[in-house]
Design a protein around this motif. Structure first.
Motif, mmCIF file in Angstrom:
data_model
loop_
_atom_site.group_PDB
_atom_site.id
_atom_site.type_symbol
_atom_site.label_atom_id
_atom_site.label_comp_id
_atom_site.label_asym_id
_atom_site.label_seq_id
_atom_site.Cartn_x
_atom_site.Cartn_y
_atom_site.Cartn_z
ATOM 1 N N SER A 16 -27.229 -40.765 31.138
ATOM 2 C CA SER A 16 -27.528 -42.035 30.879
ATOM 3 C C SER A 16 -28.871 -42.281 31.172
ATOM 4 N N LYS A 17 -29.365 -43.570 30.545
ATOM 5 C CA LYS A 17 -30.921 -44.002 30.827
ATOM 6 C C LYS A 17 -31.066 -44.188 32.330
ATOM 7 N N HIS B 273 -27.114 -36.151 19.889
ATOM 8 C CA HIS B 273 -27.009 -37.217 20.630
ATOM 9 C C HIS B 273 -27.712 -36.985 21.972
ATOM 10 N N THR B 274 -28.263 -35.649 22.535
ATOM 11 C CA THR B 274 -29.138 -35.347 23.690
ATOM 12 C C THR B 274 -30.490 -35.901 23.444
ATOM 13 N N ARG C 178 -30.668 -39.601 23.501
ATOM 14 C CA ARG C 178 -30.473 -40.141 24.843
ATOM 15 C C ARG C 178 -31.757 -39.982 25.568
ATOM 16 N N GLU D 284 -34.364 -42.740 24.118
ATOM 17 C CA GLU D 284 -33.976 -44.240 24.467
ATOM 18 C C GLU D 284 -34.439 -44.128 26.102
ATOM 19 N N ASN E 127 -22.011 -36.864 33.001
ATOM 20 C CA ASN E 127 -23.011 -36.033 32.549
ATOM 21 C C ASN E 127 -22.450 -34.554 32.585
#
Length: 221
Positions: A104-105, A28-29, A32, A35, A196
């Motif tokens: 988040s982005k 996931h990290t 992220r 992305e 976060n």
């Protein structure tokens, strides 16, 4: 940075490899960061003994392209190894905890843009709880408006971070910002995110799962 042993998690498997939303936390990290920064190189720093385990896991899941290098005896040395593996040619370098899979982005880009302006930036959030300091068996309250909780990614101009990591290791270094500040450089603060979170205990994993489930529900509408 994915060198944790996961002792507080109480699991035989290091926390970065545990499953979250049907994928490893570290997957996931990495995704992220990809992305938010699709053109960036991603270097994952792992304990050398865990690299085969991660390669096995990574082969079973669709994870964004990344490189792997071995860490060192302290986080300071692991970051140094990551910088060496990254090589030259970077204008900015972000150092992120492998067990913060929910950044988040917007947070990543906000910190990057601040570092581009100031040279060094870290995301922080104001504490919601009250705090006390304990000294010599006595305690007293601390004005929480003066406190901030530090998160990652911590982002720096490449030359600032590389210069900082040329100095000798000190036990006073708690994160990359403290390493950079030891060279006399000022670190800017930008707005972090309460979601976060750093996956450290079983309850953190439960909270992260709930956040991802809620995000899935929102995406359906």
């Amino acid at each position: 940075m994915a060198g944790g042993a996961g002792r507080r998690m109480g699991s035989a498997l290091p926390k970065q490899f545990l499953m979250l939303h049907n994928r490893p936390v570290l997957a996931h990290t990495i995704d992220r960061m990809r992305e938010a920064l699709p053109g960036a190189r991603i270097v994952v720093v792992l304990p050398e003994e865990h690299i085969p385990l991660w390669r096995n896991l990574a082969a079973r899941f669709d994870i964004a392209e990344h490189e792997v290098t071995a860490g060192g005896s302290e986080r300071f040395h692991s970051v140094s190894n990551g910088l060496a593996a990254l090589g030259d040619g970077c204008r900015l370098i972000a150092v992120h905890d492998g067990v913060r899979p929910l950044a988040s982005k917007k947070l990543i880009l906000r910190t990057l843009l601040e570092a581009e302006k100031s040279g060094a930036a870290i995301p922080v959030v104001a504490p919601a709880d009250s705090y006390r300091i304990v000294e010599n068996g006595h305690s007293r309250p601390i004005d929480r408006s003066l406190l901030r909780m530090v998160q990652t990614p911590q982002v720096f101009r490449a030359e600032v971070l590389r210069e900082a990591y040329r100095q000798p290791f000190s036990a006073a270094f708690t994160d990359d910002a403290s390493v950079v500040e030891a060279t006399g450089y000022t670190v800017s603060l930008c707005e972090g995110e309460r979601e976060n979170i750093k996956i450290t205990t079983p309850s953190d994993l439960t909270v992260a799962e709930a956040i991802l489930n809620a995000r899935d529900d929102e995406a359906q509408f």
